[in-house]
Design a protein around this motif. Structure first.
Motif, PDB file in Angstrom:
ATOM      1  N   LEU A  24     117.432  35.066  82.281  1.00 36.89           N
ATOM      2  CA  LEU A  24     118.293  34.082  81.620  1.00 36.89           C
ATOM      3  C   LEU A  24     119.596  34.747  81.156  1.00 36.89           C
ATOM      4  O   LEU A  24     120.695  34.218  81.362  1.00 36.89           O
ATOM      5  N   PHE A  28     123.616  33.948  82.518  1.00 36.42           N
ATOM      6  CA  PHE A  28     124.769  33.708  81.636  1.00 36.42           C
ATOM      7  C   PHE A  28     125.822  34.812  81.804  1.00 36.42           C
ATOM      8  O   PHE A  28     127.025  34.529  81.800  1.00 36.42           O
ATOM      9  N   PHE A 149     119.055  28.804  88.287  1.00 33.73           N
ATOM     10  CA  PHE A 149     119.215  28.207  86.951  1.00 33.73           C
ATOM     11  C   PHE A 149     118.534  26.831  86.893  1.00 33.73           C
ATOM     12  O   PHE A 149     117.834  26.508  85.936  1.00 33.73           O
ATOM     13  N   LEU A 153     115.414  25.614  84.593  1.00 32.80           N
ATOM     14  CA  LEU A 153     115.407  24.429  83.703  1.00 32.80           C
ATOM     15  C   LEU A 153     114.181  23.561  83.970  1.00 32.80           C
ATOM     16  O   LEU A 153     113.508  23.114  83.038  1.00 32.80           O
ATOM     17  N   MET A 156     111.095  25.300  82.624  1.00 30.75           N
ATOM     18  CA  MET A 156     111.000  25.224  81.163  1.00 30.75           C
ATOM     19  C   MET A 156     110.591  23.812  80.726  1.00 30.75           C
ATOM     20  O   MET A 156     109.732  23.651  79.845  1.00 30.75           O
TER      21      MET A 156
ATOM     22  N   VAL B  23     116.018  20.415  75.183  1.00 29.36           N
ATOM     23  CA  VAL B  23     116.094  21.877  75.319  1.00 29.36           C
ATOM     24  C   VAL B  23     116.774  22.278  76.631  1.00 29.36           C
ATOM     25  O   VAL B  23     117.744  23.049  76.613  1.00 29.36           O
ATOM     26  N   PRO B  24     116.330  21.740  77.778  1.00 30.37           N
ATOM     27  CA  PRO B  24     117.061  22.084  79.008  1.00 30.37           C
ATOM     28  C   PRO B  24     118.509  21.589  78.998  1.00 30.37           C
ATOM     29  O   PRO B  24     119.396  22.279  79.513  1.00 30.37           O
ATOM     30  N   CYS B  27     120.578  23.964  77.096  1.00 31.26           N
ATOM     31  CA  CYS B  27     120.710  25.177  77.903  1.00 31.26           C
ATOM     32  C   CYS B  27     121.791  24.987  78.979  1.00 31.26           C
ATOM     33  O   CYS B  27     122.623  25.864  79.209  1.00 31.26           O
ATOM     34  N   ALA B  30     125.279  25.018  77.413  1.00 30.09           N
ATOM     35  CA  ALA B  30     125.694  26.387  77.092  1.00 30.09           C
ATOM     36  C   ALA B  30     126.136  27.110  78.362  1.00 30.09           C
ATOM     37  O   ALA B  30     127.147  27.818  78.388  1.00 30.09           O
ATOM     38  N   PHE B  31     125.398  26.896  79.437  1.00 26.80           N
ATOM     39  CA  PHE B  31     125.719  27.508  80.733  1.00 26.80           C
ATOM     40  C   PHE B  31     127.087  27.025  81.216  1.00 26.80           C
ATOM     41  O   PHE B  31     127.909  27.814  81.684  1.00 26.80           O
TER      42      PHE B  31
END
Lengths: 180, 364
Positions: A24, A28, A149, A153, A156, B23-24, B27, B30-31
């Protein structure tokens, strides 16, 4: 060997969470460094290369661990489509965590750059230098990063779904809380 | 206690579902921010290189700046005098290091006449025996106009040609210079500078500062300059020929190699390393690190320099970037330009087609 504990083996769990943080961070760092002209560009680039090689090494170790210690089976009542998605996404994640560093390494080789992991540690080229190969590999590196990525996602979200909605022990099997 | 009635039926697990979506999503946001897509105000390499294209058009296959140039090859013969300050193999006593270089003029138009700018540039790639490389891009002026990538971007914007006249708006350029007094030293130089008739008679400055590290671990802030050993015959640039620099280079090399001394200047404590607009005082200690010998030249569309990105932060052990903010910006922008032109070379979808063959009569 069959997994009867309902848990991922300890080495698998350690590698999973360690590499989750590394990958992760890496994603970024990657998008951040190519979108910056500030000194951030320089120090992110300095982290990116050695971290990528570290991920490659750990991914190979992890693949061996996965083959040596089979993961706990998915819940029997999980719909077939979800089972398929789980297996496909896991193997996609393995493929990407091995392919990404190799493509990055090959891309720098094709660009004629010395592949420097530090001020003095240099890896050999793994691809002949050439502008066409460089361009293709450089774009591939970006596209695979986007795919990684998005897969992360989905992974997760699926983990949260298992942990919060289904509460079927799938998330617990990776954080080592035994099912009641 | 009696069970309370539940008139409002809440969907099951609402909070959990919100979390699974949020949450995703957080994320991904932010990405998007870190990657610049959601940060339109940030100066990115893409925006910098886009501005070059806005100013001079897209010339597929060519560098987005210093587009017009010629490849050269030769070697660097070290004197050993810089070895106490830098452990880079290229400076070891008696060491001979092969060099692939490029002479060019600034600007994004690969067909610009050679006398259109008074600046010439020299880019070099030293390939050390241990496989490490030193890449450098130098200009024939002692100071850079601006100190930061933001100011450089503002300068490019100010110089963007007015669609009505095809030329930069003098008012915008004047406004830029008025707002950037750090450009004064460069402008003073530019006032007297004339487009030289030869690449061979020019000095080339590193402009940015770097840090040498010796085998004793001591660090030294440095700048360097290539000092020509060819006599400046003061000949005026031939006005009729737009490509006289390449012709002059070919002609000179047919008589033998061309040489430059590499002069390394050591900073005194307090000399600015993060500001390329400020020259260091002339009395600073300089070291004659060795001699660059240029032996041959090749056309840039087929020569060995074509596929080299002269990123000045590709450095061997013993040389490091300084805190000069232009260095990471050059590295990032050169990488973007390199990807654009190699993508064009590879005919990737979405890239402009390469010119079939540069026709002299097609030159504007």
């Amino acid at each position: 060997m069959k997994n009867t504990t309902g848990l991922f083996a300890l080495p698998a769990r350690v590698l999973h969470w360690l590499m989750a943080a590394m990958i992760l961070a890496m994603l970024f760092i990657g998008v951040g460094m190519v979108a910056s002209v500030s000194e951030r560009h320089a120090w992110l680039l300095r982290i990116h290369k050695p971290l990528g090689i570290a991920i490659l090494v750990l991914a190979v170790v992890r693949l061996a661990v996965r083959l040596r210690y089979p993961p706990p089976p998915l819940p029997a009542d999980l719909p077939m489509l979800q089972k398929l998605a789980a297996h496909a996404s896991h193997w996609l994640l393995y493929a990407l965590m091995i392919a990404m560093p190799l493509v990055g390494w090959a891309m720098l080789s094709a660009g004629g750059y010395p592949v420097m992991l530090s001020d003095s540690l240099r890896l050999p080229a793994i691809f002949p230098a050439g502008p066409i190969a460089f361009a293709v590999l450089r774009h591939l590196h970006s596209w695979l990063a986007m795919l990684l990525f998005l897969t992360f996602l989905a992974h997760m979200a699926a983990a949260l779904y298992h942990g919060l909605i289904r509460r079927d022990g799938v998330l617990a099997s990776m954080i080592a809380r035994r099912r009641e | 206690m009696p069970e309370s009635p539940t008139p409002k039926k809440r969907p099951r697990h609402l909070g959990a579902w919100v979390l699974i979506a949020a949450v995703p999503a957080a994320c991904a946001l932010a990405f998007g921010y870190v990657g610049g897509w959601l940060a339109p105000q940030r100066l990115t390499p893409k925006r910098l290189v886009d501005q070059f294209e806005a100013n001079a058009g897209v010339h597929p296959g060519y560098r987005r700046n210093h587009a017009k140039g010629v490849c050269v090859a030769g070697y660097f013969q070290s004197s050993g005098q810089a070895a106490p300050y830098s452990m880079a193999q290229v400076f070891a006593s008696g060491q001979r290091t092969p060099v692939v270089g490029r002479f060019a003029i600034p600007g994004s138009n690969p067909y610009a006449p050679d006398n259109s700018v008074p600046i010439r540039s020299m880019a070099l790639r030293f390939t050390q025996a241990n496989g490490q490389q030193w890449r450098t891009g130098m200009n024939s002026m002692p100071v850079f106009p601006v100190a930061t990538p933001q100011a450089f971007y503002a300068q490019l914007q100010a110089q963007q040609p007015d669609p009505a006249t095809g030329k930069p708006d003098p008012k915008k350029v004047a406004t830029f210079f008025a707002a950037h007094p750090e450009t004064a030293a460069f402008r003073a130089w530019a006032k007297t500078a004339k487009p030289s008739a030869s690449f061979a008679t020019e000095s080339y400055w590193s402009l940015d500062a770097f840090v040498f590290t010796g085998s004793d671990g001591l660090r030294h802030a440095v700048r360097w300059r290539m000092v020509p050993q060819s006599a400046d015959d003061d000949s005026a640039a031939p006005a009729a020929d737009a490509d006289y620099l390449a012709a002059d280079l070919r002609q000179r090399l047919s008589h033998g190699p061309l040489r430059w001394k590499l002069e390394v200047t050591l900073a005194n404590p307090g000399d600015p390393t993060d500001d390329a607009t400020k020259a260091w005082p002339a009395d600073r200690q300089t070291v004659d690190a060795g001699t660059l010998v240029v032996e041959s030249e090749q056309a840039q569309d087929s020569g060995p320099c074509r596929d080299i990105n002269y990123d000045p932060t590709v450095l061997p052990s013993g040389i490091q970037p300084s805190d000069d903010p232009l260095l990471p910006a050059r590295s990032a922008a050169y990488a973007d330009s390199y990807l654009r032109r190699t993508s064009e070379e590879a005919h990737l979808p979405g890239t402009a087609a390469l010119p079939a063959k540069a026709q002299p009569e097609a030159r504007p």
